[in-house]
Design an enzyme around this catalytic site. Structure first.
Site, PDB file in Angstrom:
ATOM      1  N   GLY A  40      17.517  -0.028  -1.857  1.00  0.00           N
ATOM      2  CA  GLY A  40      18.618  -0.983  -1.907  1.00  0.00           C
ATOM      3  C   GLY A  40      19.758  -0.756  -0.920  1.00  0.00           C
ATOM      4  CD1 TRP A  88      18.773  -0.935   5.260  1.00  0.00           C
ATOM      5  CD2 TRP A  88      17.686  -2.654   6.210  1.00  0.00           C
ATOM      6  NE1 TRP A  88      18.284  -0.511   6.471  1.00  0.00           N
ATOM      7  CE2 TRP A  88      17.607  -1.531   7.061  1.00  0.00           C
ATOM      8  CE3 TRP A  88      17.059  -3.833   6.582  1.00  0.00           C
ATOM      9  CZ2 TRP A  88      16.930  -1.580   8.295  1.00  0.00           C
ATOM     10  CZ3 TRP A  88      16.388  -3.890   7.804  1.00  0.00           C
ATOM     11  CH2 TRP A  88      16.334  -2.766   8.649  1.00  0.00           C
ATOM     12  CG  ASP A 110      10.243  -2.638  -2.285  1.00  0.00           C
ATOM     13  OD1 ASP A 110      10.788  -2.298  -1.219  1.00  0.00           O
ATOM     14  OD2 ASP A 110       9.250  -2.030  -2.761  1.00  0.00           O
ATOM     15  CG  ASP A 123      13.681  -0.794   6.587  1.00  0.00           C
ATOM     16  OD1 ASP A 123      13.160  -0.422   7.648  1.00  0.00           O
ATOM     17  OD2 ASP A 123      14.425  -0.063   5.896  1.00  0.00           O
ATOM     18  CE  LYS A 182      10.310   0.682   8.449  1.00  0.00           C
ATOM     19  NZ  LYS A 182      11.072   1.622   7.613  1.00  0.00           N
TER      20      LYS A 182
END
Ligand SMILES: C[S@@+](CC[C@H](N)C(=O)[O-])C[C@H]1O[C@@H](n2cnc3c(N)ncnc32)[C@H](O)[C@@H]1O
Length: 233
Positions: free
Chosen positions: A51, A53, A74, A119, A184
């Site tokens: 958490g 970001w 997620d 990410d 990413k």
């Protein structure tokens, strides 16, 4: 000390400032350099656990009365951190690879998101080629969620090897025109191919290796700014 898990400068700074992970400093650097999230932005954060970001994205929205949203997804269940987050942040527990775009669309404000962050990373096996391939698959899914299949089909690159097949009737992207995308990847030749796919779709696409990245890590971020209304020729 820079090995994975070793308490280093960024780890200690994260603790001191109330961020749930040192990764906060990667998005803080991205924000400082590119200013992607602004007052009232609508942000989709793919791979949001634990958490950090979410915290930086929510802080970047400015005062509560300016509006904005941050939606985090997620496979792990994530509780929105209390510090640096407010009622504009929410999380969903799901596998992004299998989650149909229309389900994500239902979480977005009317016109989609102005910023999409990924990410996401696979559990690292240590087998370089395997890890890179999985990382490209996750990145490709983030790109497809952002720009939609129609835009991807317009690019000249051969996507057949890269696009993963999600049974998804919703072919349009969730990123607004002019919106920004951060993905990413693990450094590899496929990563270079990946940037060739993105470049015609955005006004600008550049690579960044944030200072908070561990020296042992191959991760690198592709920062895509300003989604074009049509792919550049
Ligand atoms: C490096 S962590 C993200 C850190 C996060 N940005 C932060 O600052 O707290 C990568 C995350 O990607 C998630 N992830 C990997 N594959 C995923 C998938 N297919 N769907 C959803 N999340 C995924 C992992 O569960 C992991 O929590």
């Amino acid at each position: 000390m820079s090995g994975a898990g070793a308490p280093d400068f960024f780890y200690r700074e994260a603790q001191r400032l109330g961020y749930v992970a040192r990764s906060a400093f990667k998005l803080l650097q991205i924000q400082k350099q590119y200013k992607l999230i602004t007052s009232g932005s609508s942000v989709l954060d793919l791979g949001c656990a634990p958490g950090a970001w979410l915290q930086v994205a929510c802080q970047s929205l400015g005062p509560l009365n300016k509006g904005g949203v941050v939606v985090g997804i997620d496979v792990k269940k994530v509780k929105v951190p209390q510090l640096h987050c407010d009622s504009r942040a929410q999380t969903v527990c799901a596998d992004v690879m299998n989650l149909p775009r229309n389900r994500i669309r239902a979480l977005s404000p009317q016109r989609g998101f102005s910023v999409i962050l990924s990410d996401m990373c696979p559990p690292v096996s240590g087998i370089t080629t395997k890890d890179s391939a999985l990382s490209v698959e996750l990145g490709m899914r983030a790109l497809e969620i952002a720009v939609g299949r129609t835009s991807l089909e317009q690019t000249e690159a051969n996507l057949e090897d890269l696009v993963t097949g999600v049974d998804d009737d919703d072919v349009t992207g969730l990123l607004q025109r002019g919106g920004h995308l951060v993905i990413k990847l693990l450094e590899s030749e496929d990563g270079q191919e990946f940037s060739k796919i993105c470049k015609p779709l955005f006004r600008k696409a550049s690579w960044l290796r944030p200072k908070a990245t561990r020296s042992s890590s191959r991760e690198i971020y592709l920062i895509c700014q300003g989604l074009q209304s049509q792919a550049k020729k």
